[in-house]
Design an enzyme around this catalytic site. Sequence first.
Site, PDB file in Angstrom:
ATOM      1  N   ASP A  70       0.953 -13.067  -6.733  1.00  0.00           N
ATOM      2  CA  ASP A  70       0.599 -12.240  -7.878  1.00  0.00           C
ATOM      3  C   ASP A  70       1.659 -12.448  -8.951  1.00  0.00           C
ATOM      4  O   ASP A  70       2.762 -12.919  -8.687  1.00  0.00           O
ATOM      5  CB  ASP A  70       0.507 -10.772  -7.455  1.00  0.00           C
ATOM      6  CG  ASP A  70      -0.255  -9.920  -8.462  1.00  0.00           C
ATOM      7  OD1 ASP A  70      -0.729 -10.480  -9.463  1.00  0.00           O
ATOM      8  OD2 ASP A  70      -0.359  -8.706  -8.237  1.00  0.00           O
TER       9      ASP A  70
ATOM     10  N   ALA B  17      -8.410  -4.240 -10.736  1.00  0.00           N
ATOM     11  CA  ALA B  17      -8.356  -2.812 -11.079  1.00  0.00           C
ATOM     12  C   ALA B  17      -9.422  -1.987 -10.370  1.00  0.00           C
ATOM     13  O   ALA B  17      -9.963  -1.035 -10.931  1.00  0.00           O
ATOM     14  CB  ALA B  17      -8.449  -2.623 -12.588  1.00  0.00           C
TER      15      ALA B  17
ATOM     16  N   CYS C 189      -3.626  -1.254  21.381  1.00  0.00           N
ATOM     17  CA  CYS C 189      -4.330  -0.077  21.897  1.00  0.00           C
ATOM     18  C   CYS C 189      -4.607  -0.159  23.389  1.00  0.00           C
ATOM     19  O   CYS C 189      -4.875   0.869  24.027  1.00  0.00           O
ATOM     20  CB  CYS C 189      -5.623   0.129  21.119  1.00  0.00           C
ATOM     21  SG  CYS C 189      -5.329   0.501  19.374  1.00  0.00           S
TER      22      CYS C 189
END
Length: 516
Positions: free
Chosen positions: A93, A196, A284
């Site tokens: 980014d 966004a 798990c």
Amino acid sequence: MRDHFELRDGDLAGRIGRLSVPRAGVTVETPALLPVVNPNIDTISPARLESEFGAEILITNSYIIKTNDHLREEALDVGLHEMLDFDGAIMTDSGSFQLAEYGEIDTTTEEILQFQRDIGTDIATPVDIPTPPDVAREQAEADLEITRQALADAEAADTGEMLVNAPVQGSTYPDLREEAGRHADATDLDVFPVGAVVPMMNAYRYDDMVDAVAAAKRGLGVDAPVHLFGAGHPMMLALAVALGCDLFDSAAYALYARDGRYLTVRGTEHLEDLDYLPCTCPICTEYSPDDLREKGSKRQEQLLAEHNLHVTFAELRRIKQAIRDGDLMELVEERARSHPAMLDGYRALLAHVDQLEREDPASKGAFFYASNESAHRPEVARHHARMDRLTAEGHVLLTEGGVPSGDDFDATWRVVPPFGPFPRSLSETYPLTAEVPERLDRDAYEQAARGVSRLVEENPDAAFTLAHDDWPESALARVPESVELESLSAVSERLGDEASVGGDDGDDGGSASSAE
């Protein structure tokens, strides 16, 4: 056509593809998750992301690296791949997230693209403006103009083999999103993030997210690889893939773990509230909730982050298999029942049925009618749209199963809600082989009535009788007045009465035989 993205299979607007990343020398199968790696925080090492979780691509922030003296020097010295110890593709980014959070950053598109190239980025990002939802249209348009300039600057930059993102912005204005998608698609850039949307997802506005993505997709070409920036919760991945998104990134696996949150395909749980772990991932199966609660904060955070990644990657594999099997919609519908906001998102998806229908394969796996939303699936819309291909002549009986009276008909067609009428010769073709419950809802009958109306409209010289099995008035009101209506249950009662009166003398009123 873009030669770096190959479509291999599809269902709805979702697809399995291959994204070639030349600078990394790898090909990434999509849909793909890009785990977010913060170079300052080593929750799960990139090497483990690759070896244990199967990550083929990740994303990190070049602006954080650029503004940290130690990280900048190391990245420039040894390159991003060696610095992170990752052999797959690396997207970076540009600092746009920081721009959205803090209002300004100290770089330009030209500078940050050059820096991304210098450190060995494989897929780079320009400095776009992530316009939040619900801003004034004037602001959205002004921000979009800045983003357009950033794309122009990116096109002009010398990026070599590095792929470059072309973000699609536009806030909550569908026309601006579509326009931005069309503009981005016309550039020579390579990957198309829809930006966004995180504020929408954080507020559980999945319907608005769907509308934003659908609008962007209308502007983008079918061959455009689409990245849903900031999306990575397993609960919403099937919905986003069905819209046509190919890449997902999220720091949620780590951020949620830091707060003791446990991701599932049905939502987010707090570890403190769990008595059992409803998952079969390695974490798990080895630990109980009590075991995890007894761990120190750092170890607990790491174990939860590992679970969160396992469940997310497992969901992507499940989605790919659903695409291959042609039952992605069934998976989307199942996930939509996990939260009311997800159901809103699913209904928003179906509101774009005409757009989905253009990409949805015409033939695939079984159609399961699971709820009233199933009446609005692309297959139903396609059947109605193709009524213009069906020719009806003379007096045609449209029936759900029985013959209503002793009248002679020139042809007998079947009627199956939610699709409506079709010749019996098509009975074994998809989707008319749909598995439909005995007790149907109003939407199914109303859609079938729309199908009848379309057939009548396309064949004005034919006469029609609709033999229905007690359709609701709301559905019958949608049938054209020219169609004669007969209730099969009423006919059955009448024939039964006549048989009782006639005793053993026989029945000259006809019988309700199967239309098949």
